[in-house]
Design an enzyme around this catalytic site. Structure first.
Site, mmCIF file in Angstrom:
data_model
loop_
_atom_site.group_PDB
_atom_site.id
_atom_site.type_symbol
_atom_site.label_atom_id
_atom_site.label_comp_id
_atom_site.label_asym_id
_atom_site.label_seq_id
_atom_site.Cartn_x
_atom_site.Cartn_y
_atom_site.Cartn_z
ATOM 1 N N ARG A 241 0.195 -1.421 -0.271
ATOM 2 C CA ARG A 241 0.017 0.366 0.049
ATOM 3 C C ARG A 241 0.546 1.365 0.413
ATOM 4 O O ARG A 241 0.518 2.322 0.369
ATOM 5 C CB ARG A 241 -1.067 -0.371 1.015
ATOM 6 C CG ARG A 241 -1.655 -0.984 1.217
ATOM 7 C CD ARG A 241 -3.374 -0.189 1.407
ATOM 8 N NE ARG A 241 -4.421 -1.357 1.365
ATOM 9 C CZ ARG A 241 -4.478 -2.533 2.087
ATOM 10 N NH1 ARG A 241 -4.214 -1.838 3.799
ATOM 11 N NH2 ARG A 241 -5.601 -2.933 2.090
ATOM 12 N N LYS B 84 4.071 12.242 -11.025
ATOM 13 C CA LYS B 84 3.679 10.586 -12.230
ATOM 14 C C LYS B 84 4.635 9.727 -12.381
ATOM 15 O O LYS B 84 5.859 10.179 -12.524
ATOM 16 C CB LYS B 84 3.611 11.910 -13.659
ATOM 17 C CG LYS B 84 2.441 12.507 -13.296
ATOM 18 C CD LYS B 84 2.284 13.091 -14.943
ATOM 19 C CE LYS B 84 1.625 14.656 -15.241
ATOM 20 N NZ LYS B 84 0.894 14.428 -16.820
ATOM 21 N N GLU C 199 13.637 18.777 -22.945
ATOM 22 C CA GLU C 199 12.638 19.518 -22.300
ATOM 23 C C GLU C 199 13.384 21.044 -21.278
ATOM 24 O O GLU C 199 12.621 21.439 -21.084
ATOM 25 C CB GLU C 199 12.570 18.266 -21.156
ATOM 26 C CG GLU C 199 11.538 17.147 -21.804
ATOM 27 C CD GLU C 199 10.137 17.409 -21.837
ATOM 28 O OE1 GLU C 199 10.162 18.078 -21.362
ATOM 29 O OE2 GLU C 199 9.750 16.466 -22.748
ATOM 30 N N LYS D 85 9.310 23.292 -13.868
ATOM 31 C CA LYS D 85 8.662 22.318 -13.329
ATOM 32 C C LYS D 85 7.943 22.484 -11.811
ATOM 33 O O LYS D 85 6.926 22.465 -11.939
ATOM 34 C CB LYS D 85 9.578 21.363 -13.539
ATOM 35 C CG LYS D 85 8.203 19.695 -13.147
ATOM 36 C CD LYS D 85 8.244 18.869 -14.072
ATOM 37 C CE LYS D 85 7.538 18.065 -13.870
ATOM 38 N NZ LYS D 85 7.313 17.136 -15.165
ATOM 39 N N GLU E 26 -3.259 18.306 -12.303
ATOM 40 C CA GLU E 26 -3.489 18.691 -14.019
ATOM 41 C C GLU E 26 -4.584 18.719 -13.978
ATOM 42 O O GLU E 26 -5.780 18.282 -15.268
ATOM 43 C CB GLU E 26 -2.793 17.362 -15.118
ATOM 44 C CG GLU E 26 -2.721 18.090 -16.366
ATOM 45 C CD GLU E 26 -1.645 17.077 -16.911
ATOM 46 O OE1 GLU E 26 -0.235 16.459 -17.248
ATOM 47 O OE2 GLU E 26 -2.249 17.480 -18.477
ATOM 48 N N ARG F 147 -1.084 22.927 -15.326
ATOM 49 C CA ARG F 147 -0.091 21.858 -15.510
ATOM 50 C C ARG F 147 -0.232 21.745 -17.041
ATOM 51 O O ARG F 147 0.928 21.067 -17.680
ATOM 52 C CB ARG F 147 -0.200 20.446 -14.552
ATOM 53 C CG ARG F 147 1.106 19.919 -15.106
ATOM 54 C CD ARG F 147 0.517 18.446 -13.186
ATOM 55 N NE ARG F 147 2.322 17.634 -13.794
ATOM 56 C CZ ARG F 147 2.945 17.512 -13.169
ATOM 57 N NH1 ARG F 147 2.343 16.682 -11.953
ATOM 58 N NH2 ARG F 147 3.749 15.694 -13.158
ATOM 59 N N ASN G 102 2.630 19.988 -21.918
ATOM 60 C CA ASN G 102 2.260 19.078 -22.861
ATOM 61 C C ASN G 102 2.868 20.406 -23.929
ATOM 62 O O ASN G 102 2.057 20.278 -24.634
ATOM 63 C CB ASN G 102 0.716 19.069 -22.679
ATOM 64 C CG ASN G 102 0.696 18.687 -21.708
ATOM 65 O OD1 ASN G 102 1.807 17.350 -21.385
ATOM 66 N ND2 ASN G 102 -1.096 18.421 -21.235
ATOM 67 N N HIS H 99 3.616 18.771 -27.081
ATOM 68 C CA HIS H 99 3.896 17.054 -26.841
ATOM 69 C C HIS H 99 2.499 16.371 -27.412
ATOM 70 O O HIS H 99 2.064 15.625 -27.791
ATOM 71 C CB HIS H 99 3.531 16.869 -24.924
ATOM 72 C CG HIS H 99 4.890 17.157 -24.469
ATOM 73 N ND1 HIS H 99 5.605 18.318 -24.006
ATOM 74 C CD2 HIS H 99 5.508 15.806 -23.508
ATOM 75 C CE1 HIS H 99 6.754 17.918 -23.510
ATOM 76 N NE2 HIS H 99 6.405 16.635 -23.127
ATOM 77 N N HIS I 173 3.853 13.864 -28.834
ATOM 78 C CA HIS I 173 3.216 11.929 -28.388
ATOM 79 C C HIS I 173 3.282 11.250 -30.259
ATOM 80 O O HIS I 173 3.408 10.006 -30.459
ATOM 81 C CB HIS I 173 2.066 12.488 -28.020
ATOM 82 C CG HIS I 173 2.638 12.501 -26.577
ATOM 83 N ND1 HIS I 173 1.808 12.919 -25.053
ATOM 84 C CD2 HIS I 173 3.763 11.738 -25.752
ATOM 85 C CE1 HIS I 173 2.419 12.615 -23.834
ATOM 86 N NE2 HIS I 173 3.848 12.110 -24.180
ATOM 87 N N HIS J 4 11.477 10.462 -27.450
ATOM 88 C CA HIS J 4 10.865 11.667 -26.725
ATOM 89 C C HIS J 4 10.936 12.868 -26.808
ATOM 90 O O HIS J 4 10.549 13.816 -27.239
ATOM 91 C CB HIS J 4 10.765 11.016 -24.735
ATOM 92 C CG HIS J 4 9.093 12.070 -24.828
ATOM 93 N ND1 HIS J 4 8.021 12.503 -24.871
ATOM 94 C CD2 HIS J 4 9.232 13.005 -22.830
ATOM 95 C CE1 HIS J 4 7.474 12.788 -23.711
ATOM 96 N NE2 HIS J 4 8.586 13.928 -23.691
HETATM 97 ZN ZN ZN Z 1 7.838 15.402 -21.884
#
Ligand code: ZN
Ligand code: ADP
Length: 364
Positions: free
Chosen positions: A124, A146, A188, A230, A240, A244, A248, A251, A255, A267
């Site tokens: 847990r 994340k 980034e 960040k 998000e 936030r 992106n 992205h 993506h 990436h």
């Molecule tokens: Zn990224």
């Protein structure tokens, strides 16, 4: 920042906060501190096969302590799945890890996401420390909380928000990192500058070569400034709900390119191309000045992020954006820019503008 100095950035989360320690050659000290702070814990260092090989001496020394174990998996995004998670969890149980477990992620983004997700659910939830070893993970994925794994349906579809207890960023790890992985992380850093930090952008315009070459002082400055961007964004919007989303930028297109290339385009590179396209979109819908568009494209080129040819079709990329997990009922919401250092989110864009922007960058 001299050799012995280290910089600390605090990240506030809903209930508490965690520290990011940044410096050169700090990992030895970091482990001493961890062993002391977690003196009645058993410690699992999760790492991938490359990092385990490159840093085998370092790991063997740590394992002399009978509370410390190294668990590794095959390097690469293909390992970020349920199977690897299951094997590592089985290993933890076999080795008798109980509630008094500390998990340390030592590696790039794949390791951090996977180890963090294991920490989030093992018994847990057990404490978790990030020691990112790639530029991309040092400036981006190791903070913000994340964690997760991929599913055949898509990337990062199984996961959680599980902030680390601490992050140690040892810049010396970058010395063994292939140049291609540096470029990946640079994307980034440039993103952080474009969305929130105009001063960092000015700095990168004149110093990007020195940053890419990991010159002393320059790489530190780039890492610390982008971490601050960040950290500020994720503490205002941990889950998000809104702000936030500016992270992106680049992205949505990025993506789609990453997926359509079957991850041949990594990436950071995909995000670099995505930022170029989304910069053009911003200019075409009238929110970004022509001159600022030119400066952004010039910096991306100078960083070698736009120097490969693209074989993907614009229509395919557009189709893919609608399937992104961040689109709502197929309506794509772009995070765009109104200026260098000023991002906006939740923008719908007509397909024909996206298509025009993609073709200007060189897509068929
Ligand atoms: Zn990224
Ligand atoms: P990323 O951090 O880019 O999201 P990965 O976790 O897959 O992605 O790391 C990229 C690659 O770099 C992997 O092959 C990993 O084993 C390797 N790697 C990570 N850190 C180092 C390092 N400090 N030196 C050499 N190779 C490294």
């Amino acid at each position: 920042m001299s050799n012995s100095e280290k910089e600390i950035i605090k990240v506030f989360t809903g209930k508490s906060h965690y520290d990011i320690n940044i410096g050169r050659n700090i990992s030895q000290k970091a482990f001493e501190e961890i062993l002391e702070n977690y003196n009645d814990f058993k410690i699992a260092i999760i790492t991938d096969s490359n990092v385990e090989r490159v840093y085998s001496d370092f790991l063997q020394k740590l394992e002399k302590n009978d509370r410390v174990f190294t668990l590794s998996f095959k390097a690469g995004e293909e390992s970020k799945n349920r199977k690897t998670k299951e094997i590592l969890e089985d290993n933890l149980f076999e080795l008798g890890f109980g509630r008094d477990t500390l998990i340390i992620a030592l590696g790039g983004g794949v390791t951090g996401d996977l180890a963090g997700f294991i920490a989030a659910t093992y018994m847990r939830g057990v404490p978790f420390i990030q020691i990112p070893t790639t530029l991309l993970s040092q400036v981006d994925s190791s903070i913000g909380g994340k964690v997760g794994i991929d599913h055949p349906t898509g990337k990062n579809l199984l996961g959680a928000f599980y902030p680390p207890s601490k992050v140690y960023i040892d810049i010396d790890f970058l010395k063994t990192l292939p140049n291609e992985e540096i470029i990946n992380g640079i994307a980034e850093i440039i993103k952080a500058a474009i969305i929130q930090d105009g001063q960092l952008f000015n700095y990168l315009e004149s110093k990007i070569e020195r940053v890419i070459n990991l010159e002393k002082g320059y790489i530190e400055k780039a890492i610390i400034s982008s971490l601050k961007v960040k950290a500020r964004v994720v503490e205002k919007d941990e889950k998000e709900a809104g702000l936030r989303k500016i992270l992106n930028f680049g992205h949505t297109i990025g993506h789609s390119i990453e997926i359509l290339s079957n991850f041949d385009i990594p990436h950071g590179r995909a995000v670099g191309i995505g930022m170029a396209v989304e910069t053009l979109i911003s200019e075409k819908i009238g929110i970004l000045k022509l001159e600022e568009k030119e400066r952004i494209l010039a910096l991306l080129k100078k960083s070698k992020l736009l120097d490969k040819s693209f074989k993907l079709s614009a229509d395919e990329i557009i189709r893919k954006t609608a399937l992104d997990k961040k689109s709502r009922k197929g309506v794509v919401e772009y995070s765009l820019i109104e200026g260098i250092g000023e991002a906006v989110y939740g923008i719908n864009v007509e397909d024909k503008i996206v298509k025009k922007s993609l073709s200007e960058i060189g897509f068929l």
